[in-house]
Design a protein around this motif. Structure first.
Motif, PDB file in Angstrom:
ATOM      1  N   MET A   1      39.274 -13.410  21.838  1.00 41.80           N
ATOM      2  CA  MET A   1      39.141 -12.087  21.216  1.00 41.80           C
ATOM      3  C   MET A   1      37.688 -11.847  20.845  1.00 41.80           C
ATOM      4  SD  MET A   1      41.308  -9.761  19.194  1.00 41.80           S
ATOM      5  CE  MET A   1      40.771  -8.432  18.167  1.00 41.80           C
ATOM      6  N   SER A   2      37.185 -10.724  21.339  1.00 42.33           N
ATOM      7  CA  SER A   2      35.783 -10.448  21.026  1.00 42.33           C
ATOM      8  C   SER A   2      35.645  -9.925  19.601  1.00 42.33           C
ATOM      9  CB  SER A   2      35.193  -9.459  22.025  1.00 42.33           C
ATOM     10  OG  SER A   2      36.007  -8.318  22.066  1.00 42.33           O
ATOM     11  N   GLU A   3      34.444  -9.985  19.138  1.00 44.21           N
ATOM     12  CA  GLU A   3      34.139  -9.702  17.754  1.00 44.21           C
ATOM     13  C   GLU A   3      34.255  -8.217  17.436  1.00 44.21           C
ATOM     14  OE1 GLU A   3      30.308 -10.975  15.254  1.00 44.21           O
ATOM     15  OE2 GLU A   3      30.473 -11.792  17.287  1.00 44.21           O
ATOM     16  N   LYS A   4      34.674  -7.924  16.235  1.00 42.73           N
ATOM     17  CA  LYS A   4      34.736  -6.523  15.816  1.00 42.73           C
ATOM     18  C   LYS A   4      33.374  -6.099  15.287  1.00 42.73           C
ATOM     19  CE  LYS A   4      39.577  -6.817  14.582  1.00 42.73           C
ATOM     20  NZ  LYS A   4      40.550  -6.956  13.498  1.00 42.73           N
ATOM     21  N   LEU A   5      32.836  -5.023  15.832  1.00 44.45           N
ATOM     22  CA  LEU A   5      31.546  -4.552  15.365  1.00 44.45           C
ATOM     23  C   LEU A   5      31.731  -3.601  14.188  1.00 44.45           C
ATOM     24  CD1 LEU A   5      28.465  -4.480  15.917  1.00 44.45           C
ATOM     25  CD2 LEU A   5      28.870  -2.419  17.249  1.00 44.45           C
ATOM     26  N   LEU A   6      32.793  -2.814  14.286  1.00 43.04           N
ATOM     27  CA  LEU A   6      32.987  -1.795  13.265  1.00 43.04           C
ATOM     28  C   LEU A   6      34.456  -1.762  12.877  1.00 43.04           C
ATOM     29  CD1 LEU A   6      31.411   0.693  11.962  1.00 43.04           C
ATOM     30  CD2 LEU A   6      32.571   2.043  13.679  1.00 43.04           C
ATOM     31  N   GLU A   7      34.710  -1.742  11.585  1.00 41.70           N
ATOM     32  CA  GLU A   7      36.091  -1.634  11.118  1.00 41.70           C
ATOM     33  C   GLU A   7      36.209  -0.475  10.146  1.00 41.70           C
ATOM     34  OE1 GLU A   7      38.226  -5.540  10.189  1.00 41.70           O
ATOM     35  OE2 GLU A   7      36.118  -6.111  10.381  1.00 41.70           O
ATOM     36  N   ILE A   8      37.188   0.352  10.397  1.00 44.23           N
ATOM     37  CA  ILE A   8      37.425   1.511   9.538  1.00 44.23           C
ATOM     38  C   ILE A   8      38.805   1.332   8.929  1.00 44.23           C
ATOM     39  CG2 ILE A   8      37.543   4.041   9.476  1.00 44.23           C
ATOM     40  CD1 ILE A   8      34.993   3.015  10.709  1.00 44.23           C
TER      41      ILE A   8
ATOM     42  N   GLU B   1      37.353   8.771   0.907  1.00 41.01           N
ATOM     43  CA  GLU B   1      38.003   7.518   0.566  1.00 41.01           C
ATOM     44  C   GLU B   1      37.970   6.611   1.775  1.00 41.01           C
ATOM     45  OE1 GLU B   1      41.732   8.721  -1.737  1.00 41.01           O
ATOM     46  OE2 GLU B   1      42.182   6.670  -1.096  1.00 41.01           O
ATOM     47  N   GLY B   2      38.163   5.315   1.549  1.00 43.95           N
ATOM     48  CA  GLY B   2      38.276   4.402   2.672  1.00 43.95           C
ATOM     49  C   GLY B   2      37.188   3.350   2.661  1.00 43.95           C
ATOM     50  N   LYS B   3      37.185   2.552   3.715  1.00 43.19           N
ATOM     51  CA  LYS B   3      36.275   1.425   3.783  1.00 43.19           C
ATOM     52  C   LYS B   3      35.680   1.367   5.180  1.00 43.19           C
ATOM     53  CE  LYS B   3      36.384  -3.580   2.994  1.00 43.19           C
ATOM     54  NZ  LYS B   3      37.276  -4.705   2.741  1.00 43.19           N
ATOM     55  N   ILE B   4      34.369   1.196   5.259  1.00 45.35           N
ATOM     56  CA  ILE B   4      33.707   1.072   6.546  1.00 45.35           C
ATOM     57  C   ILE B   4      32.946  -0.245   6.561  1.00 45.35           C
ATOM     58  CG2 ILE B   4      32.044   2.106   8.146  1.00 45.35           C
ATOM     59  CD1 ILE B   4      32.476   4.761   6.607  1.00 45.35           C
ATOM     60  N   VAL B   5      33.258  -1.094   7.519  1.00 43.99           N
ATOM     61  CA  VAL B   5      32.570  -2.373   7.633  1.00 43.99           C
ATOM     62  C   VAL B   5      31.830  -2.402   8.957  1.00 43.99           C
ATOM     63  CG1 VAL B   5      32.842  -4.881   7.650  1.00 43.99           C
ATOM     64  CG2 VAL B   5      34.424  -3.462   6.331  1.00 43.99           C
ATOM     65  N   TYR B   6      30.514  -2.624   8.880  1.00 45.45           N
ATOM     66  CA  TYR B   6      29.738  -2.695  10.109  1.00 45.45           C
ATOM     67  C   TYR B   6      29.189  -4.100  10.269  1.00 45.45           C
ATOM     68  CZ  TYR B   6      26.334  -1.764  13.733  1.00 45.45           C
ATOM     69  OH  TYR B   6      25.641  -1.805  14.909  1.00 45.45           O
ATOM     70  N   ASP B   7      29.535  -4.753  11.348  1.00 44.87           N
ATOM     71  CA  ASP B   7      29.034  -6.086  11.654  1.00 44.87           C
ATOM     72  C   ASP B   7      29.239  -7.044  10.476  1.00 44.87           C
ATOM     73  OD1 ASP B   7      28.024  -7.793  13.459  1.00 44.87           O
ATOM     74  OD2 ASP B   7      25.935  -7.164  13.294  1.00 44.87           O
ATOM     75  N   GLY B   8      30.414  -6.966   9.884  1.00 41.59           N
ATOM     76  CA  GLY B   8      30.739  -7.886   8.798  1.00 41.59           C
ATOM     77  C   GLY B   8      30.235  -7.460   7.432  1.00 41.59           C
ATOM     78  N   LYS B   9      29.406  -6.394   7.379  1.00 37.75           N
ATOM     79  CA  LYS B   9      28.887  -5.961   6.075  1.00 37.75           C
ATOM     80  C   LYS B   9      29.528  -4.641   5.679  1.00 37.75           C
ATOM     81  CE  LYS B   9      24.506  -8.050   7.201  1.00 37.75           C
ATOM     82  NZ  LYS B   9      24.729  -8.098   8.668  1.00 37.75           N
ATOM     83  N   VAL B  10      29.954  -4.574   4.418  1.00 38.02           N
ATOM     84  CA  VAL B  10      30.593  -3.354   3.930  1.00 38.02           C
ATOM     85  C   VAL B  10      29.515  -2.308   3.688  1.00 38.02           C
ATOM     86  CG1 VAL B  10      31.985  -2.341   2.107  1.00 38.02           C
ATOM     87  CG2 VAL B  10      32.402  -4.698   2.825  1.00 38.02           C
ATOM     88  N   ILE B  11      29.595  -1.178   4.391  1.00 43.27           N
ATOM     89  CA  ILE B  11      28.603  -0.138   4.118  1.00 43.27           C
ATOM     90  C   ILE B  11      29.175   0.990   3.272  1.00 43.27           C
ATOM     91  CG2 ILE B  11      27.112  -0.634   6.096  1.00 43.27           C
ATOM     92  CD1 ILE B  11      28.371   1.660   7.564  1.00 43.27           C
ATOM     93  N   PHE B  12      30.486   1.021   3.176  1.00 45.43           N
ATOM     94  CA  PHE B  12      31.093   1.994   2.278  1.00 45.43           C
ATOM     95  C   PHE B  12      32.473   1.490   1.885  1.00 45.43           C
ATOM     96  CE2 PHE B  12      33.729   5.624   1.238  1.00 45.43           C
ATOM     97  CZ  PHE B  12      32.909   6.344   0.385  1.00 45.43           C
ATOM     98  N   ASP B  13      32.753   1.531   0.594  1.00 49.78           N
ATOM     99  CA  ASP B  13      34.096   1.172   0.145  1.00 49.78           C
ATOM    100  C   ASP B  13      34.388   1.942  -1.132  1.00 49.78           C
ATOM    101  OD1 ASP B  13      36.496   0.121  -0.416  1.00 49.78           O
ATOM    102  OD2 ASP B  13      35.839  -1.969  -0.614  1.00 49.78           O
ATOM    103  N   SER B  14      35.333   2.861  -1.037  1.00 59.13           N
ATOM    104  CA  SER B  14      35.608   3.708  -2.199  1.00 59.13           C
ATOM    105  C   SER B  14      36.288   2.908  -3.307  1.00 59.13           C
ATOM    106  CB  SER B  14      36.466   4.898  -1.790  1.00 59.13           C
ATOM    107  OG  SER B  14      37.667   4.448  -1.211  1.00 59.13           O
ATOM    108  N   ALA B  15      37.040   1.862  -2.939  1.00 58.23           N
ATOM    109  CA  ALA B  15      37.767   1.083  -3.936  1.00 58.23           C
ATOM    110  C   ALA B  15      36.800   0.341  -4.861  1.00 58.23           C
ATOM    111  CB  ALA B  15      38.717   0.100  -3.258  1.00 58.23           C
ATOM    112  N   SER B  16      35.776  -0.300  -4.268  1.00 58.64           N
ATOM    113  CA  SER B  16      34.846  -1.060  -5.096  1.00 58.64           C
ATOM    114  C   SER B  16      33.590  -0.253  -5.423  1.00 58.64           C
ATOM    115  CB  SER B  16      34.453  -2.351  -4.378  1.00 58.64           C
ATOM    116  OG  SER B  16      33.723  -2.025  -3.211  1.00 58.64           O
ATOM    117  N   GLY B  17      33.492   0.939  -4.855  1.00 58.01           N
ATOM    118  CA  GLY B  17      32.328   1.782  -5.120  1.00 58.01           C
ATOM    119  C   GLY B  17      31.079   1.354  -4.379  1.00 58.01           C
ATOM    120  N   THR B  18      31.237   0.561  -3.317  1.00 59.04           N
ATOM    121  CA  THR B  18      30.073   0.105  -2.558  1.00 59.04           C
ATOM    122  C   THR B  18      29.500   1.241  -1.716  1.00 59.04           C
ATOM    123  OG1 THR B  18      31.250  -1.967  -2.328  1.00 59.04           O
ATOM    124  CG2 THR B  18      29.252  -1.700  -0.989  1.00 59.04           C
TER     125      THR B  18
END
Lengths: 384, 327
Positions: free
Chosen positions: B1-8, B65-82
């Protein structure tokens, strides 16, 4: 009286702009019969809309028909004055435009606008006109017509507005409906609805339709005949099947290869047509498509190819390559026909240049003139 | 399984409606991921939220709202306010816009349009290096050095789109959101640009989110395809799987509505014609958003929103009635 509903012969139309003369139509000839669906395909600026608009006398102020004849149902549109055209426009020929958002008047109700079309060409009373408007809305598949008649365009969705446009166009039961990119501004599922509606209406009312589009998928499902336009010329004309299964112009072939094949399992790379669209201020001297053609020969750059017919279904193209192929086949076995291609008269040997140059590389050096008569007149079958 | 670059995850993008308390739910609870080096296609009709999804991912509009993870780093997360500082990410994530007529500044030369990104990220040591980079980028997209001093109006639509692509490539990105990049172009030019996207991907190992309404183009370029309807992702699968074994009734009607450029197929195929129009996203239907146009809809579709589930390996779909819809 002509047996054709539309009979355009050698039409030339130019727009005179500050930058110079834009030759929008260059020797366009086109015929269609009653009840036929004709597709005109081409890129932006190829002259597909201008051809259809000139049939209605709807050329912009700086545009002028400078040659040829434009006849509709026996009327010479090109010789008529505005007042005479007005009697035909909207009554015998009507049009639906690409953008249903901007082609309805926002300050009048739907009812007003349909009634206007009904009353302009007839002596119906307001009441009769309203009844007719209601009937038309039902015809184009709009539910709750009484409510819709009182609504304004902004209250309707894009698909509904296009249906209203069609209702207005059909108000006087025209002989010819021009549909200029009728579904381009709509979503696919709505496009499917509108195309279905147009097919039904054609069967019900039996009018002729000119369908102008750049979408080959749309013409494939609707049209009897197709004219392919490029840079103000009809480069190929034929039945729907001719154009899709037996294209005879390099541009048509290129177009068909450049669209992604849908519902085909193997992946095949798209083959684009290289280069940029033609600048109509400085059109090429020879074949307009030559600068982008992969099989461009020297003669293509210097002389316009004449019309060559294939079979007797009216299929023709303007391409030197076909003339060369036909000639070579004819030269070898003495028969002036190849694969159903009929060429009137045989050409003397050696008349065809063999120096096919590949586009791009040989382009700059290939501008030398062919001697006059290098390709004999007799090999061409023009207007039968 | 190849790596996930972006997770929404659970991405929501609501816009307030002027003069009322209502909101437009442009994107409503969308979850997906994009693998490194792949092309994910996103299709849907106008107003379904596909463009907004692309823009929210880049945080060109701030997600509700929601969470955006790019290359393993969270760039937006409404739950934690990141909320990560985006500047470093702008070098990695770029966008090519739909309208090449509106997305290039008419008063800047093409050289400056492409060079501006280099200026912002200070990617050169001196003028000469900047110039060379700009020319290199133009050449990469099939333009040449002469074009650098010209203005956008001197170019055709296809060439302008090339400029837009060169601008996106200027910062050496890994990921590009292609927002309807070919829909404003003529058919013969479309193929040129589509091929260029494919070549660039091969050369530079790019990952694309390819947004378009034209299913045949998306099918051509994508590894996987997601289908959106009224702010929801209704189906997501490998391109081939989606085209030939679609599950969702909306996807099926969408596929059957694509006009096929083949007269025989067109004559013989039976279209599934959907009735009615897409409802307004201000007042979306309760439960399943598609139920007002769906031939299979019933009481349950009105009551509960179907869950976006993995029905087969890698094939996600949100529908209550897959058993009835049948294969």
């Amino acid at each position: 009286m002509s047996e054709y509903l539309v009979d355009i012969r050698h039409e030339r139309l130019s727009f005179f702009t500050p930058a110079g003369e834009v030759k929008a139509l260059n020797d366009v000839s086109l015929r269609m019969k009653d009840g036929e669906v004709l597709g005109i395909v081409g890129e932006s600026g190829s002259g597909k809309s201008v051809t259809a608009y000139s049939l209605m006398g709807l050329t912009a102020d700086n545009g002028k028909i400078i040659g040829g004849e434009v006849s509709f149902n026996g009327h010479r549109i090109d010789q008529m004055v505005e007042k005479e055209i007005r009697r035909i426009r909207g009554k015998e020929i009507s049009i639906i435009f690409q953008d249903p958002m901007t082609s309805l008047n926002p300050v009048y109700t739907i009812g007003n606008q349909i009634e206007e079309a009904v009353r302009v060409h007839g002596d119906k009373s307001r009441k009769e006109a309203r009844a007719r408007a209601r009937e038309l809305l039902e015809l184009v598949g709009i539910n709750e017509p009484d409510k819709r008649l009182r609504q304004y365009p902004h209250e309707l969705s894009g698909g509904m507005r296009q249906r209203v446009m069609i209702a207005i166009a059909l108000a006087c039961e025209p002989k010819l409906l021009i549909a200029d990119e009728p579904t381009t501004a709509l979503d696919v599922t709505i496009q499917a609805q509108i195309l279905e509606l147009m097919n039904e209406l054609k069967k019900k009312l039996g009018m002729g339709i000119i369908l102008i589009t750049h979408d080959l998928g749309v013409v494939a499902s609707m049209c009897d005949n197709i004219a392919v336009m490029y840079a103000g010329e009809i480069v190929e004309y034929g039945s729907c099947d001719d154009i899709f299964y037996n294209p005879m112009h390099e541009y048509t072939k290129g177009l068909l290869k450049s669209i992604p094949k849908f519902q085909e399992k193997e992946y095949s790379k798209l083959v684009p047509i290289e280069g940029q669209p033609v600048d109509l201020l400085n059109p090429p001297k020879g074949c307009p498509f030559a600068p982008r053609c992969r099989s461009c020969m020297r003669i293509c750059l210097s002389r316009k190819p004449e019309r060559m017919e294939f079979g007797d279904g009216g299929h023709y193209s303007r391409c030197w390559l076909r003339q060369k192929e036909a000639f070579e086949a004819g030269g070898l076995n003495g028969m002036p026909s190849v694969g159903g291609v009929t060429v009137a008269g045989a050409a003397p040997a050696g008349a065809i240049p063999n120096d096919a140059v590949s586009a791009g590389s040989g382009m700059e050096t290939a501008v030398s003139e062919k001697p006059e008569g290098a390709f004999p007149q007799e090999t061409r079958e023009v207007d039968s | 399984m190849s790596e996930k670059l972006l997770e929404i995850e659970g991405l929501k993008q609501y816009f307030p409606v002027a003069g009322s308390k209502k909101v437009v739910k442009a994107v409503d609870d969308v979850t997906f991921f994009i693998k490194k080096g792949e092309t994910l296609g996103l299709v849907g009709e106008s107003g379904c939220g596909k463009t907004t999804t692309g823009r929210s991912i880049l945080r060109l509009v701030e997600p509700t709202e929601g969470k955006i993870v790019y290359d393993g780093k969270v760039i937006f997360d409404s739950a934690s306010g990141t909320k990560a500082d985006m500047l470093p990410y702008r070098r990695k994530m770029q966008i090519v816009f739909q309208d090449p007529y509106a997305s290039l500044d008419p008063r800047m030369t093409v050289g400056d349009i492409v060079g501006e990104a280099l200026d912002i990220h200070r990617l050169y040591k001196n003028r000469k290096e900047r110039y060379e980079k700009v020319i290199g980028l133009l050449q990469r997209v099939g333009l040449n050095s002469e074009h650098a001093n010209r203005y956008p109006h001197e170019f055709s639509g296809g060439q302008r789109q090339r400029v837009g692509i060169a601008r996106a490539l200027a910062v050496d990105p890994e990921f590009i959101v292609c927002d309807e990049p070919v829909s404003a172009l003529d058919v013969s030019i479309q193929a040129q640009v589509v091929n260029m996207f494919e070549e660039l991907q091969k050369e530079l190992g790019l990952t694309y989110l390819f947004i378009a309404h034209d299913l045949s183009v998306v099918n051509h370029i994508s590894d996987r395809i997601g289908v959106m309807y009224l702010g929801h992702l209704v189906e997501l699968a490998d391109a081939e799987e989606l085209i030939f074994h679609s599950l969702h009734p909306y996807t099926r009607s969408l596929i059957s509505a694509v006009p096929v450029a083949d007269p025989k197929t067109a004559r013989n195929s039976k279209r599934i014609i959907l009735q009615g129009d897409v409802p307004s996203p201000v007042d979306p239907p309760s439960g399943c958003a598609f139920r007002t146009r769906c031939p299979y809809a019933d009481e349950r579709c009105r009551m509960e929103t179907p869950e976006f589930r993995e029905e087969a390996a890698g094939h996600y779909c949100a529908c209550h009635h897959l058993d009835r819809v049948g294969a």
